[in-house]
Design an enzyme around this catalytic site. Structure first.
Site, short mmCIF file in Angstrom:
data_model
loop_
_atom_site.label_atom_id
_atom_site.label_comp_id
_atom_site.label_asym_id
_atom_site.label_seq_id
_atom_site.Cartn_x
_atom_site.Cartn_y
_atom_site.Cartn_z
N HIS A 73 -1.98 0.69 6.69
CA HIS A 73 -1.39 0.89 5.38
C HIS A 73 -1.75 -0.33 4.54
CE1 HIS A 73 1.87 1.25 2.39
NE2 HIS A 73 1.89 2.53 2.72
N TYR A 74 -1.65 -0.23 3.24
CA TYR A 74 -2.00 -1.38 2.40
C TYR A 74 -0.97 -2.50 2.47
CZ TYR A 74 1.29 0.41 -1.10
OH TYR A 74 2.42 0.85 -1.74
#
Length: 181
Positions: free
Chosen positions: A128-129
């Site tokens: 995920h970022y």
């Protein structure tokens, strides 16, 4: 074992230095915890082959640290490329966490992510970022409640799997002693 989007991926890299434009990854390790920081599985710890010329660019601290730990010898003996290490790590992670679900977890993890972006982009994209960076809590504790820092001591082996285990334990310590739940 089943992939769970709430599991957390912890990662640590050892590098020849801190500049991804010049330095390279020499070791990678991952582990997976559940949301409560219970270790579910340890992934492969991989010494990544780099040329003698690349290793010769290391500064004194890196030479001393990585020679003393035996990592330089393991890197020289390794036949595993960065790409192969990347794929082996992704294969492990697919068993535990769907792609794009776990933040990248560790200590000073932004530095590791810079190297992943350059040298292991498929693995970087698996996360995920968001970041779960234990060093953020350490910095806040240092400023807001410095006395708790004495309660957790790291061994500082600078071996990737040891460092990850310490990061998980350190976050558990801060959860108990610093964060009010």
């Amino acid at each position: 074992m089943s992939a769970n989007e709430n599991n957390l991926i912890w990662i640590d890299l050892e590098m020849t230095g801190l500049d991804p434009e010049r330095d390279r990854i020499i070791e990678i390790a991952t582990l997976v915890t559940d949301a409560n920081l219970n270790i579910l599985a340890e992934g492969p710890t991989i010494a990544v082959h780099q040329s003698d010329a690349q290793l010769a660019l290391m500064d004194e601290w890196n030479v001393r640290t990585h020679t003393g730990s035996g990592l330089v010898d393991r890197v020289k003996a390794s036949t595993v490329s960065e790409h192969d290490a990347e794929l082996a790590t992704i294969d492990f992670l697919k068993q535990w966490v769907p792609a794009g679900k776990s933040p990248i977890c560790g200590n000073s993890i932004g530095q590791d992510r810079r190297f992943l972006f350059k040298y292991m982009p498929q693995l970087e994209a698996y996360f995920h970022y968001r970041y779960l960076d234990v060093s953020t809590l350490k910095e806040l504790a240092r400023r807001w409640k410095p006395e708790i820092l004495d309660g957790f001591k790291k061994q500082g082996t600078h071996q990737a799997m040891d460092d990850i285990r310490e990061s998980v334990a350190e976050l558990a310590y801060y959860r108990e002693h610093f964060i009010k739940l």
